[in-house]
Design an enzyme around this catalytic site. Structure first.
Site, mmCIF file in Angstrom:
data_model
loop_
_atom_site.group_PDB
_atom_site.id
_atom_site.type_symbol
_atom_site.label_atom_id
_atom_site.label_comp_id
_atom_site.label_asym_id
_atom_site.label_seq_id
_atom_site.Cartn_x
_atom_site.Cartn_y
_atom_site.Cartn_z
ATOM 1 N N ALA A 1 0.838 -1.203 0.000
ATOM 2 C CA ALA A 1 0.000 0.000 0.000
ATOM 3 C C ALA A 1 0.870 1.248 0.000
ATOM 4 O O ALA A 1 2.048 1.207 0.387
ATOM 5 C CB ALA A 1 -0.917 -0.001 1.224
ATOM 6 N N ASP A 2 0.267 2.336 -0.431
ATOM 7 C CA ASP A 2 0.914 3.634 -0.363
ATOM 8 C C ASP A 2 -0.160 4.691 -0.132
ATOM 9 O O ASP A 2 -1.224 4.629 -0.748
ATOM 10 C CB ASP A 2 1.680 3.947 -1.646
ATOM 11 C CG ASP A 2 2.639 5.099 -1.434
ATOM 12 O OD1 ASP A 2 3.756 4.847 -0.944
ATOM 13 O OD2 ASP A 2 2.270 6.253 -1.723
ATOM 14 N N THR A 3 0.104 5.621 0.760
ATOM 15 C CA THR A 3 -0.851 6.672 1.107
ATOM 16 C C THR A 3 -0.234 8.036 0.828
ATOM 17 O O THR A 3 0.924 8.272 1.172
ATOM 18 C CB THR A 3 -1.255 6.580 2.594
ATOM 19 O OG1 THR A 3 -1.803 5.282 2.847
ATOM 20 C CG2 THR A 3 -2.272 7.643 2.962
#
Length: 190
Positions: free
Chosen positions: A70-72
């Protein structure tokens, strides 16, 4: 049932998966340079980066394994606010968020030997005005240097500064849990 692997060093993502009662093993990804094409729209960056992270590990996956990456990012006025470089950068970012609306977008990739399934989640957040002195105090005490946009919604600033949130609260922490659960069920993870 697939063996779930989490390709993230984020303590918040680990905590959220545990709260979801998902048994997982944390794995270290190969060094991934988190760069993206200049032509990519800001809203597409988190999904792109989550796939990039997944691709760095895909050759190590076994048949019964599912990797979550994931990446935010935080986006305000079309600009991406990533993790701050230092305390002054964190203060600058938070002063920009003060009294304004922004988006938090998390891209998630679910990777198995069947391929990479990527989705993203958008949460809109509005901050009240926060005096710079309080921002500096927050940065000094909480040192939010590992957080996109320089803040943790579960910390002091989230408790006192967030005026309104539209979307998944947990997405702002770094993992859209309800959507993740549905997507994992769709691909037969459990």
């Amino acid at each position: 049932m697939k063996k779930i692997l989490l390709g993230s060093g984020s303590p918040r993502r680990r905590e959220l998966l545990s709260m979801m009662d998902v048994d997982y093993e944390a794995v270290k990804l190969h060094d991934v340079e988190e760069v993206y094409p200049d032509t990519l729209a800001a809203e597409d960056v988190p999904a792109y980066l989550s796939r990039l992270k997944a691709q760095s590990y895909v050759n190590q996956l076994k048949d019964n394994e599912l990797l979550i990456t994931a990446d935010t990012v935080v986006i305000i006025d079309g600009d991406i606010l990533g993790k701050p470089k230092d305390a002054e950068d964190a203060v600058r970012m938070l002063c920009r968020l003060s009294g304004a609306k922004h988006k938090v977008i998390t891209g998630v990739s679910l990777t198995s030997n069947d391929g990479i399934h990527t989705f993203d989640e958008v949460t809109e957040v509005e901050f009240n005005e926060v005096p710079e002195a309080e921002i500096r105090s927050y940065v000094a005490k909480y040192q939010p240097f590992d957080k996109a946009g320089s803040y943790g919604i579960q910390e002091w600033i989230g408790l006192v500064a967030i005026k309104k949130i539209d979307g998944c609260f947990y997405n702002v922490m770094g993992l859209p849990t309800a959507t993740l659960y549905r997507e994992m069920k769709k691909i037969g993870a459990f």
